[in-house]
Motif scaffolding. Structure first.
Motif, PDB file in Angstrom:
ATOM      1  N   ASP A 151       0.838  -1.172   0.005  1.00 27.54           N
ATOM      2  CA  ASP A 151      -0.030   0.163  -0.031  1.00 27.54           C
ATOM      3  C   ASP A 151       1.028   1.083  -0.148  1.00 27.54           C
ATOM      4  OD1 ASP A 151      -2.255   1.687   0.511  1.00 27.54           O
ATOM      5  OD2 ASP A 151      -3.226   0.199   1.326  1.00 27.54           O
ATOM      6  N   GLN A 158      -6.249  -8.940  11.047  1.00 23.25           N
ATOM      7  CA  GLN A 158      -7.293  -9.007  10.103  1.00 23.25           C
ATOM      8  C   GLN A 158      -7.773 -10.419  10.205  1.00 23.25           C
ATOM      9  OE1 GLN A 158      -8.986  -6.662   8.612  1.00 23.25           O
ATOM     10  NE2 GLN A 158      -7.741  -5.111   9.471  1.00 23.25           N
ATOM     11  N   PRO A 186      -4.568  -1.850  10.815  1.00 25.56           N
ATOM     12  CA  PRO A 186      -5.238  -1.684   9.589  1.00 25.56           C
ATOM     13  C   PRO A 186      -5.441  -2.676   8.499  1.00 25.56           C
ATOM     14  CG  PRO A 186      -2.967  -1.143   9.584  1.00 25.56           C
ATOM     15  CD  PRO A 186      -3.178  -1.406  10.952  1.00 25.56           C
ATOM     16  N   GLU A 187      -6.054  -2.507   7.410  1.00 25.76           N
ATOM     17  CA  GLU A 187      -6.455  -3.493   6.571  1.00 25.76           C
ATOM     18  C   GLU A 187      -5.136  -4.363   6.078  1.00 25.76           C
ATOM     19  OE1 GLU A 187      -9.565  -4.516   5.451  1.00 25.76           O
ATOM     20  OE2 GLU A 187     -10.284  -3.210   7.018  1.00 25.76           O
ATOM     21  N   THR A 247      -2.520  -8.586   7.079  1.00 29.62           N
ATOM     22  CA  THR A 247      -3.001 -10.031   6.888  1.00 29.62           C
ATOM     23  C   THR A 247      -2.276 -11.165   7.260  1.00 29.62           C
ATOM     24  OG1 THR A 247      -2.484  -9.359   4.707  1.00 29.62           O
ATOM     25  CG2 THR A 247      -4.657  -8.945   5.372  1.00 29.62           C
ATOM     26  N   GLY A 287     -13.919  -4.617  11.555  1.00 30.06           N
ATOM     27  CA  GLY A 287     -12.800  -4.063  10.897  1.00 30.06           C
ATOM     28  C   GLY A 287     -12.111  -3.479  11.999  1.00 30.06           C
ATOM     29  N   ARG A 288     -11.184  -2.465  11.527  1.00 35.11           N
ATOM     30  CA  ARG A 288     -10.339  -1.620  12.414  1.00 35.11           C
ATOM     31  C   ARG A 288     -11.407  -0.725  13.329  1.00 35.11           C
ATOM     32  NH1 ARG A 288      -7.303   2.144  14.033  1.00 35.11           N
ATOM     33  NH2 ARG A 288      -8.547   3.809  12.832  1.00 35.11           N
ATOM     34  N   ARG A 347     -12.815 -14.215   3.390  1.00 33.04           N
ATOM     35  CA  ARG A 347     -12.111 -13.338   4.397  1.00 33.04           C
ATOM     36  C   ARG A 347     -13.225 -13.257   5.630  1.00 33.04           C
ATOM     37  NH1 ARG A 347      -8.328  -8.384   3.519  1.00 33.04           N
ATOM     38  NH2 ARG A 347      -7.963  -9.558   1.875  1.00 33.04           N
ATOM     39  N   ARG A 376     -13.056 -14.653   9.297  1.00 43.48           N
ATOM     40  CA  ARG A 376     -13.080 -13.676  10.479  1.00 43.48           C
ATOM     41  C   ARG A 376     -13.969 -14.088  11.568  1.00 43.48           C
ATOM     42  NH1 ARG A 376     -13.055  -7.747   7.503  1.00 43.48           N
ATOM     43  NH2 ARG A 376     -10.707  -7.647   7.264  1.00 43.48           N
ATOM     44  N   GLU A 379      -5.596  -9.247  -3.226  1.00 46.34           N
ATOM     45  CA  GLU A 379      -6.745  -9.787  -2.429  1.00 46.34           C
ATOM     46  C   GLU A 379      -6.587 -11.359  -2.114  1.00 46.34           C
ATOM     47  OE1 GLU A 379     -11.584  -9.534  -1.806  1.00 46.34           O
ATOM     48  OE2 GLU A 379     -10.777  -8.990  -3.818  1.00 46.34           O
ATOM     49  N   GLU A 391      -3.563 -12.016  -0.009  1.00 46.54           N
ATOM     50  CA  GLU A 391      -3.892 -11.645   1.317  1.00 46.54           C
ATOM     51  C   GLU A 391      -4.590 -12.742   1.870  1.00 46.54           C
ATOM     52  OE1 GLU A 391      -3.548  -6.888   1.648  1.00 46.54           O
ATOM     53  OE2 GLU A 391      -5.530  -7.935   1.215  1.00 46.54           O
ATOM     54  N   ASP A 392      -5.732 -13.440   1.370  1.00 47.33           N
ATOM     55  CA  ASP A 392      -6.718 -14.358   1.781  1.00 47.33           C
ATOM     56  C   ASP A 392      -5.928 -15.597   2.196  1.00 47.33           C
ATOM     57  OD1 ASP A 392      -8.677 -12.474   1.889  1.00 47.33           O
ATOM     58  OD2 ASP A 392      -9.756 -13.156   0.074  1.00 47.33           O
TER      59      ASP A 392
END
Length: 537
Positions: A38, A201, A209-210, A213, A251-252, A430, A434, A470, A473-474
């Protein structure tokens, strides 16, 4: 491959550990390349509020010392800290702070010009220095961003590492990366440092934050390294219960810094009764695992979805001393100057991680780790408040120096091998992951819930090629969740951040040791006994 790059040291992560290591490596004459998935300012570092716990001989409480800081850290770590690692990291804290200030970081000062210090849970002295009241992480990130920019350190933003590459000798020698357009490329490097941060996450409610992961955990496991103590997830006792977070499914959540309690705020339930009275001698300044568990029990007993942090004792001084918290509260329609703040627990920090020495070395040649993603032995079963930024600073400098020493002794550079094909890995949706982890692997666990979680994730997983950030990350979250659940099942006791309803006692006879895992050649998680796992004193 559509593009290629080359460096002596590839650093994955743009937080405090990654950028500190980059600056030190550049200072040592290495060609450095930093990769972040990011923008450089996005990560756990910028959200850190409380400060940096450090004993500086020229400015400290009477009677405070590194030895006393070591004692507090060992006590919080519940018997699993490596005393040698604790002393080594904390002893280097003052030097790391000096280097950070030389890089441009500015900290709050008292009227006499000395650094302001506060106290947080588990600390026996006022030794936590801070910036912007409660915006320490933001100031550290700002200073490091500006320093790396002025030093000309190249940073590839919006680039996601999906796989580490090996040389024909088995050493890590680079990475397969997706750029911001999803095009694959390779980065050849003589060494790779993972500084990817945490795993928040995995849970519906987190202060992370997002981007948190578990990427580094997954990359290291697939590269042949061991991870340890992933069952020890520290839940922060006081995250703001926001209406927007509840309606969006989580979420955050904004963090409500522990320093508020260090300066007099107290926890009360919905009936106004003190939450920590009679629970621990230090009451509201007890270690985080104790406070978080007490809050969860009180919420269950009252049927409420939050308790309250009453900081009205700070009065008009609160907005100036804690501007970040004040702004977050006001955004939710709460005035913390005159009313208590609704707070709940949230996944905050992973005490475990990739097994490393205090120089950042892993058991895989060419692979290093620093920051939250690393398991050095400093935190044990429960991190002492504000030791995290300190560890990131110290370990980053040490890791860069270790890379330089190792490269001097290494044989002639060899090119990393890679087929060019994007890897595939099991992936779980995701939101579903979670929900499962929050239900069964939160503050309190038991065998039945952990088994159900493993079964549900196994049934839901689908092997997919890692063509996008994505999906990568997953896949990282899926492997990290699997490793965390395996570790939590294995540790049949309650200790620090890991609490088992079916094993409520601490078992020093069998479990006063680390709990390490690695992947075998078939991709199954198995027990590991890496050489870097020192015996716990």
């Amino acid at each position: 491959m559509t593009w290629r790059a080359k460096a002596d040291l590839l650093i994955v992560g743009t937080g405090v550990a990654g950028l500190t290591a980059a600056l030190r490596a550049r200072e040592l004459g290495m060609r450095v390349l930093v990769v972040g998935k990011d923008a450089a300012a996005v990560g756990n570092t910028a959200w850190a509020q409380g400060g940096i716990a450090v004993v500086r001989q020229e400015e400290r409480d009477a009677g405070d010392s590194v030895r006393r800081h070591v004692r507090d850290t060992l006590e919080a770590g519940a018997g699993l800290c490596d005393p040698e690692a604790v002393h080594g990291v904390l002893e280097d804290g003052a030097t790391a702070m000096r280097r950070l200030r030389e890089a441009g970081a500015c900290f709050d000062t008292a009227e006499d010009g000395t650094l302001s210090r506060t106290r947080e849970g588990g600390h026996s002295a006022f030794r936590v220095v801070h910036a912007g009241g409660d915006a320490t992480g933001a100031e550290v990130q700002r200073a490091l961003n500006e320093a790396t920019s002025s030093e000309g350190v190249p940073v590839l933003e919006q680039h996601c590492v999906v796989e580490l590459l090996h040389t024909d000798s088995g050493a890590v020698g680079g990475a397969l990366v997706l750029d911001d357009a999803g095009r694959p490329g390779t980065i050849q490097a003589q060494a790779v440092l993972l500084a990817t941060g945490g795993i928040g996450q995995l849970y519906r409610s987190t202060t992370n934050p997002e981007v948190a992961t578990g990427d580094g955990i997954a990359l290291a496991l697939r590269a042949g390294a061991s991870v340890a103590d992933l069952e020890f997830v520290q839940f922060h006792p006081t995250a703001l219960r926001s209406a927007s977070g509840e309606t969006s499914g989580g979420g955050r959540r904004p963090l409500v810094t522990e320093a508020l309690r260090g300066e007099g705020a107290v926890l009360v339930d919905v009936h106004g009764r003190r939450v920590m009275r009679g629970v621990h001698p230090a009451e509201d300044l007890a270690p985080r695992d104790v406070v978080a568990a007490a809050i969860d029990r009180r919420m269950a007993a009252t049927g409420a979805d939050s308790v309250h942090l009453d900081a009205t004792c700070l009065g008009a001084a609160l907005p100036e001393r804690f501007p970040t918290v004040h702004a977050a509260c006001r955004a939710e329609g709460i005035d913390p100057v005159v009313e208590p703040i609704p707070v709940t627990t949230a996944a905050h920090y992973s005490c475990g991680g990739i097994v490393t020495t205090v120089d950042g070395r892993t058991e895989v040649s060419g692979l290093y780790a620093a920051g939250e993603v690393a398991r050095t032995g400093l935190h044990g079963a429960n991190r002492l408040a504000s030791n995290s930024l300190l560890e990131g600073l110290v370990l980053a400098n040490r890791a860069a120096e270790a890379v330089q020493r190792d490269l001097r002794c290494a044989p002639a550079a060899r090119t990393a091998l890679g087929s060019g094909a994007l890897p595939a890995a099991p992936v779980v949706d995701r939101a579903a992951l979670r929900a499962v982890m929050s239900a069964h692997a939160g503050i309190e666990r038991d065998a039945a819930g952990l088994a159900a979680a493993r079964e549900r994730l196994d049934e839901a997983s689908v092997v997919r090629p890692l063509r996008t950030r994505e999906t990568a990350e997953d896949a990282a979250l899926t492997l990290t969740a699997d490793a965390l659940l395996a570790s939590a099942v294995e540790r049949t006791e309650s200790r620090g951040c890991h609490r088992r309803r079916d094993h409520p006692d601490t078992d020093d006879r069998h479990w006063r040791r680390g709990n390490a895992l690695r992947l075998d050649v078939s991709g199954w998680l198995i027990r590991s006994t890496p050489g870097e796992m020192r015996a716990v004193a």
